[in-house]
Scaffold this active site. Sequence first.
Site, PDB file in Angstrom:
ATOM      1  N   ASP A  56       0.864  -1.176   0.000  1.00 23.28           N
ATOM      2  CA  ASP A  56       0.000   0.000   0.000  1.00 23.28           C
ATOM      3  C   ASP A  56       0.903   1.229   0.000  1.00 23.28           C
ATOM      4  O   ASP A  56       1.819   1.338   0.819  1.00 23.28           O
ATOM      5  CB  ASP A  56      -0.885  -0.013   1.255  1.00 23.28           C
ATOM      6  CG  ASP A  56      -2.282   0.500   0.968  1.00 23.28           C
ATOM      7  OD1 ASP A  56      -2.391   1.559   0.330  1.00 23.28           O
ATOM      8  OD2 ASP A  56      -3.261  -0.148   1.393  1.00 23.28           O
ATOM      9  N   GLU A  67      -6.350   4.022  -6.154  1.00 25.59           N
ATOM     10  CA  GLU A  67      -7.666   4.204  -5.544  1.00 25.59           C
ATOM     11  C   GLU A  67      -8.193   5.556  -6.017  1.00 25.59           C
ATOM     12  O   GLU A  67      -7.665   6.597  -5.645  1.00 25.59           O
ATOM     13  CB  GLU A  67      -7.559   4.187  -4.015  1.00 25.59           C
ATOM     14  CG  GLU A  67      -8.928   4.267  -3.343  1.00 25.59           C
ATOM     15  CD  GLU A  67      -8.869   4.727  -1.885  1.00 25.59           C
ATOM     16  OE1 GLU A  67      -9.836   4.465  -1.154  1.00 25.59           O
ATOM     17  OE2 GLU A  67      -7.878   5.361  -1.482  1.00 25.59           O
ATOM     18  N   HIS A 119     -11.233  -2.900   2.888  1.00 27.82           N
ATOM     19  CA  HIS A 119     -11.195  -2.545   4.319  1.00 27.82           C
ATOM     20  C   HIS A 119     -11.984  -1.287   4.649  1.00 27.82           C
ATOM     21  O   HIS A 119     -12.090  -0.929   5.821  1.00 27.82           O
ATOM     22  CB  HIS A 119      -9.736  -2.375   4.749  1.00 27.82           C
ATOM     23  CG  HIS A 119      -9.091  -1.197   4.057  1.00 27.82           C
ATOM     24  ND1 HIS A 119      -8.876  -1.166   2.699  1.00 27.82           N
ATOM     25  CD2 HIS A 119      -8.678  -0.008   4.532  1.00 27.82           C
ATOM     26  CE1 HIS A 119      -8.338  -0.004   2.376  1.00 27.82           C
ATOM     27  NE2 HIS A 119      -8.204   0.720   3.463  1.00 27.82           N
ATOM     28  N   ASP A 120     -12.470  -0.583   3.645  1.00 32.61           N
ATOM     29  CA  ASP A 120     -13.251   0.643   3.876  1.00 32.61           C
ATOM     30  C   ASP A 120     -14.745   0.417   3.681  1.00 32.61           C
ATOM     31  O   ASP A 120     -15.539   1.342   3.884  1.00 32.61           O
ATOM     32  CB  ASP A 120     -12.824   1.742   2.889  1.00 32.61           C
ATOM     33  CG  ASP A 120     -11.404   2.213   3.099  1.00 32.61           C
ATOM     34  OD1 ASP A 120     -10.943   2.187   4.257  1.00 32.61           O
ATOM     35  OD2 ASP A 120     -10.773   2.618   2.105  1.00 32.61           O
TER      36      ASP A 120
HETATM   37  C1  GLC Z   1      -8.016   5.431   1.671  1.00 33.06           C
HETATM   38  C2  GLC Z   1      -7.885   4.206   2.536  1.00 33.06           C
HETATM   39  C3  GLC Z   1      -8.559   4.473   3.839  1.00 33.06           C
HETATM   40  C4  GLC Z   1      -7.865   5.619   4.508  1.00 33.06           C
HETATM   41  C5  GLC Z   1      -7.801   6.844   3.604  1.00 33.06           C
HETATM   42  C6  GLC Z   1      -6.781   7.818   4.102  1.00 33.06           C
HETATM   43  O1  GLC Z   1      -9.324   5.701   1.344  1.00 33.06           O
HETATM   44  O2  GLC Z   1      -8.382   3.091   1.858  1.00 33.06           O
HETATM   45  O3  GLC Z   1      -8.571   3.343   4.672  1.00 33.06           O
HETATM   46  O4  GLC Z   1      -8.533   5.966   5.690  1.00 33.06           O
HETATM   47  O5  GLC Z   1      -7.412   6.520   2.300  1.00 33.06           O
HETATM   48  O6  GLC Z   1      -5.494   7.302   3.963  1.00 33.06           O
END
Ligand code: GLC
Length: 545
Positions: free
Chosen positions: A99, A243, A317-318
Site C-alpha cells: 500500500d 484508488e 477494508h473501507d
Molecule cells: C483510503 C484508505 C482508507 C484511509 C484513507 C486515508 O481511502 O483506503 O482506509 O482511511 O485513504 O489514507
Amino acid sequence: MRQKYWWQEVVVYQIYPRSFKDSNNDGIGDLPGIIEKLDYLEKLGIGAIWLSPVYQSPNDDNGYDISDYEAIMTEFGTMEDMERLIQEADKRQIKIVMDLVVNHTSDEHAWFVEAKKSKDNPYRDYYVWANPSADGGVPNGLRSAFSGSAWQLDETTGQYYLHLFSKKQPDLNWQNEKVRQAVYQMMNFWIDKGIGGFRMDVIDLIGKVPEQEITGNGPRLHEFLQEMNQATFGKHDLLTVGETWGATPEIAKLYSNPDRHELSMVFQFEHIGLDQQAGGEKWDLAPVDLGQLKQIFAKWQTELDNQGWNSLFWNNHDLPRMISRWGNDTNYRVESAKMLAILLHMQKGTPYIYQGEEIGMTNTAITDISQAKDIESINMYQERLANGFTKEAIIQSINAKGRDNARRPVQWSNQAYAGFSTVEPWIAVNENYSSINVEQALADPDSIFYTYQKLIALRKANPLMIWGDFELLDTKEAVFAYLRKYQGETWLVVTNFSDDCHEFHYSNPQAKATELVIANMPIELSESLDLQLKPWQAFVVKLEE
Ligand code: GLC
Ligand code: CA
C-alpha cells in the site's frame, strides 16, 4: 494485439494485517501471522496479495498515517519478517503488492515534525500551509473526509495546514519537486526488496490545488503519475492500482491506457455509491437500484475496451461486507455469497478478494458508539449528534456502512476469538465465528471457499475469462446476465440478484447449453434455456448458437 501482463491474469487477495492472524498472541495481527497462512492462500489459488499498510505508524487511521515509510510497524514485526514474507510468498508464486500512502503522512513523520518548527524550515514546503482567512478563521471551506474542516491551526507559526483526512494525516505538497523525489526514492527502496507492485491510496488527490478548493483530479495529476512511472516502477513488471473515488471510464483510461505509462488499473467506485441518497453522504442510506448497478457494470466493462483495464471488487477494508449489504447474510448467506463471487469473477478485469470474503464473513452490528474503533465513524457520530441526528439513526448508518464491519478478525476456527488470537483482539470478533470459519469451510466441499477456489482455477484454465468480450443481456431487473465471447467460444453467465424466483429466457431459442462451467446450486441443463431461477441462483454455461 496488446501486450499481456501477469496482473491481468491473477486474482489478488487483500490483507488488512491488523485483523488477519495474530502469531504472538498480543491481540494484533502481524507479519508472521500472514506467513503462517500462506499455504491457505496458495490453496485458494491467488497470485498476489495487496497488503494494507505495515509501515511504522501511530495508528490514528490504522496505518494509513505513516511516520516512517522504510520501517515496519513494531506491532506487526520487523523488516526481516517483511523480507521473509516476500520470499515465502514468492515460493508460492504469490507477489506482494504494498500500500502506497503518499497523499499524506502522519503528523509524527520526521518531515512534518521539522516542517512545523518554523516557516523557513527546509521541510516547510513538504506540506500545504495557508494563512487564516480575513476574519481570522480557516483559509477556506475544504472539508476533511473524516468530518470537520480540512484545515488545522498550528499554534507555533500561526498558519493552518491541510489534512483531507484526520488532523494526524497532514497532506503532502506534491507541487514540491523534493517531495516527489523523496517519494520515488522510497518506492525504489521497496521495489529493490522484490515487491510485486503498489496499491496507491487516494492517488487522485495528489494533484490538488487547495487554494481553489480542487482536491480530486487536479491539473497536474497525470503529469505526476507519468513522472512517478518513469522514476520507479516503469522499468519493472509491477502491478499498480490507484484508488480513485472520482473516476469515470474516461478518467480511468487516462490512468490505465498502457500507451500513457501511468498505472496498470484503478479502483473505481461508481457502483459503491448506489445505496446512498442523491446529494448525501455515504451515511445517508438508500436502497440499491439493481437496474443501475447493471448499467454501471456494463458501462465499465465495455467502455474501457482495449484502452485500459478494470479492477473488480465487492469489498475492501473501507466498505461494509457486500454479503450483508446487497446479498442476504441470513437465509441465503451461502447462496448469495457464491452468486456475488460468480457475478464478479466472470467479468473482464482483475478480481480482488478481501480477507474473509472467501468464507462469507458478515457485518457486525454495534449498539453503542463505545464499540466503534474507526476514526471515521467516531468523528461522524460526534458531528451528526451535534447536528441533531438521533443516536439510533447514526448507529444504524454505522452498522450499514461503517468500516469496522470489514475489520473484524478473520474467523479461522471455532476456538476462542475465532482462532485469530488466544487473547482478546484489538477489535471484537463477530459472534458467528462458531459456525462461519475457515476450518469449517475447508472441511465442507460445498463451502463458499471452494466456489472461489474453482473460479480462480477456471480463470487459469480459460483465457476467455480474462480476455473475452463482455455483452450485457437485456433481462428483468433482478436478473443479471451477460455473455463472454472469445475466439469463437461463448459463455453465458446468469444470476438472480434477489430473494425471489425469477424467469430467465435466452433470446435465441436455437441456442444450447453444452457444458456447465460453474453453479451455486444443482441445475438441470435445459435445452431451451428457459428457466425459473431460484433466489440467488447463479450459473455459467458454455453456449452453442
Ligand atoms: C483510503 C484508505 C482508507 C484511509 C484513507 C486515508 O481511502 O483506503 O482506509 O482511511 O485513504 O489514507
Ligand atoms: Ca501479534
